[in-house]
Scaffold this motif. Structure first.
Motif, PDB file in Angstrom:
ATOM      1  N   THR A   7      -4.782  -8.713 -14.166  1.00  0.00           N
ATOM      2  CA  THR A   7      -5.534  -8.018 -13.110  1.00  0.00           C
ATOM      3  C   THR A   7      -6.089  -6.680 -13.581  1.00  0.00           C
ATOM      4  O   THR A   7      -6.715  -5.959 -12.800  1.00  0.00           O
ATOM      5  N   GLY A   8      -5.833  -6.340 -14.870  1.00  0.00           N
ATOM      6  CA  GLY A   8      -6.382  -5.112 -15.439  1.00  0.00           C
ATOM      7  C   GLY A   8      -5.763  -3.840 -14.881  1.00  0.00           C
ATOM      8  O   GLY A   8      -6.425  -2.804 -14.816  1.00  0.00           O
ATOM      9  N   MET A   9      -4.477  -3.901 -14.513  1.00  0.00           N
ATOM     10  CA  MET A   9      -3.836  -2.757 -13.873  1.00  0.00           C
ATOM     11  C   MET A   9      -3.009  -1.933 -14.860  1.00  0.00           C
ATOM     12  O   MET A   9      -2.175  -2.472 -15.596  1.00  0.00           O
ATOM     13  N   SER A  10      -3.227  -0.632 -14.845  1.00  0.00           N
ATOM     14  CA  SER A  10      -2.417   0.311 -15.605  1.00  0.00           C
ATOM     15  C   SER A  10      -1.223   0.738 -14.747  1.00  0.00           C
ATOM     16  O   SER A  10      -1.148   0.409 -13.555  1.00  0.00           O
ATOM     17  N   ARG A  11      -0.326   1.511 -15.339  1.00  0.00           N
ATOM     18  CA  ARG A  11       0.804   2.017 -14.560  1.00  0.00           C
ATOM     19  C   ARG A  11       0.302   2.904 -13.423  1.00  0.00           C
ATOM     20  O   ARG A  11       0.828   2.838 -12.304  1.00  0.00           O
ATOM     21  N   ASN A  12      -0.717   3.692 -13.689  1.00  0.00           N
ATOM     22  CA  ASN A  12      -1.273   4.548 -12.636  1.00  0.00           C
ATOM     23  C   ASN A  12      -1.910   3.718 -11.525  1.00  0.00           C
ATOM     24  O   ASN A  12      -1.806   4.065 -10.341  1.00  0.00           O
ATOM     25  N   ASP A  13      -2.553   2.611 -11.905  1.00  0.00           N
ATOM     26  CA  ASP A  13      -3.107   1.701 -10.897  1.00  0.00           C
ATOM     27  C   ASP A  13      -1.996   1.149 -10.006  1.00  0.00           C
ATOM     28  O   ASP A  13      -2.171   0.995  -8.790  1.00  0.00           O
ATOM     29  N   CYS A  14      -0.856   0.835 -10.629  1.00  0.00           N
ATOM     30  CA  CYS A  14       0.289   0.325  -9.867  1.00  0.00           C
ATOM     31  C   CYS A  14       0.777   1.366  -8.863  1.00  0.00           C
ATOM     32  O   CYS A  14       1.060   1.039  -7.698  1.00  0.00           O
ATOM     33  N   LEU A  15       0.865   2.608  -9.304  1.00  0.00           N
ATOM     34  CA  LEU A  15       1.292   3.683  -8.399  1.00  0.00           C
ATOM     35  C   LEU A  15       0.314   3.847  -7.247  1.00  0.00           C
ATOM     36  O   LEU A  15       0.719   4.009  -6.085  1.00  0.00           O
ATOM     37  N   ASN A  16      -0.973   3.790  -7.556  1.00  0.00           N
ATOM     38  CA  ASN A  16      -1.995   3.919  -6.510  1.00  0.00           C
ATOM     39  C   ASN A  16      -1.907   2.762  -5.519  1.00  0.00           C
ATOM     40  O   ASN A  16      -2.036   2.960  -4.299  1.00  0.00           O
ATOM     41  N   TRP A  17      -1.704   1.552  -6.029  1.00  0.00           N
ATOM     42  CA  TRP A  17      -1.585   0.375  -5.163  1.00  0.00           C
ATOM     43  C   TRP A  17      -0.387   0.542  -4.235  1.00  0.00           C
ATOM     44  O   TRP A  17      -0.478   0.285  -3.027  1.00  0.00           O
TER      45      TRP A  17
END
Length: 292
Positions: free
Chosen positions: A188-198
């Motif tokens: 899904t192209g998610m970084s750790r920061n993307d995970c936190l934002n989600w």
């Protein structure tokens, strides 16, 4: 496109659903990435729906990790199985009391120093012992395999691992032919920061914690500062750091929890970023099973 994103895109060919999986399982560390991955599965944002999640418990995680895991179980439409190979903290003390290290022991990668010079971390066996082994045992039992019995020659187990696009170097293929690793956050192209934002968007009133043993030698200085912010946990880590100091009976080095070779309660916990240096941490953890 960033270097991490390009590497993650190249890694996509190794991450895909197993069409005829007999067992589809999330390796749940109860940290940022694996928690988000499990919750995304629960909401149908990644699939197919897993059969279950497995939490391999070292029994030395911060209290907030277990509290978060209790909450997480109420949010998932599939069961969470907790498995354990034992209490790593108690095992460390037992190992240090041996006149010679014998048998099968899951030693963490303590930093060895002799005459003030660093000799390395010692061999890291804790991930294999406390994470991979109990999960693998669960898989074999679920497949009905007896001790010593060979498994299928083709993949029948799909194991989801919560590695994000900024950690692609931690991706490793499964060691057993009957198991296929999969990395949905890479897909899904998610970084750790993307995970936190989600997570913050979907659960704004809750907070995620990093999953790691209280006294993990792979802690960055920032992580050690978080441990120090909890007096009980800090006291616990400092005690273990003192216990391991002599090294094993078969070692000619002193052992430390901190990479600097300084007693933990004397370490300058300024971050590497503060000093303009690269921080040692979980990216060097080669099995890709801890800290997620």
């Amino acid at each position: 496109m960033t270097e991490y994103k390009r590497a993650a895109k190249a890694a996509l060919s190794f991450s895909k659903p197993l069409p005829d999986a007999k067992l589809r399982v999330i390796s749940l560390g109860a940290g940022v990435q694996s928690s988000v991955m499990a919750l995304m599965a629960a909401k149908g944002e990644v699939g197919p729906m897993p059969d279950c999640a497995i939490f391999a418990d070292t029994q030395w995680e911060p209290k907030e990790v277990y509290t978060h895991l209790d909450w997480l179980e109420t949010q998932l439409p599939f069961p969470v199985h907790r498995v354990s190979e034992g209490n790593i903290r108690e095992d460390i003390i037992r190992i240090m009391q041996m006149d010679k290290i014998r048998g099968d022991n899951g030693t963490p990668p303590f930093f060895a120093f002799r005459d003030g010079k660093r000799r390395g971390p010692i061999r890291r066996q804790c991930t294999e012992f406390y994470k991979i082994r109990p999960i693998r045992r669960y898989f074999r039992q679920a497949l009905g395999l007896k001790k010593g019995q060979r498994g299928p020659k083709e993949p029948v187990v799909e194991q989801w691992i919560g590695i994000s696009t900024d950690e692609v170097q931690r991706m490793k293929m499964a060691r057993d032919k009957w198991c296929a690793n999969r990395w949905p956050l890479i897909e899904t192209g998610m970084s750790r920061n993307d995970c936190l934002n989600w997570f913050n968007k979907n659960y704004p009133s809750r907070r995620l914690s990093k999953s790691a043993c209280i006294g993990c030698p792979y802690h960055s200085n920032a992580a050690w500062r978080e441990v120090k912010a909890n007096p009980a946990q800090w006291k616990d880590a400092v005690e273990i750091d003192r216990i391991i100091r002599p090294g094993s009976a078969s070692s000619d080095s002193e052992w430390f929890l901190h990479t600097s070779g300084v007693p933990l309660d004397e370490v300058d916990l300024s971050t590497a970023a503060d000093k303009g240096q690269q921080e040692f941490g979980f990216l060097e953890e080669c099995e890709g099973m801890c800290g997620i």
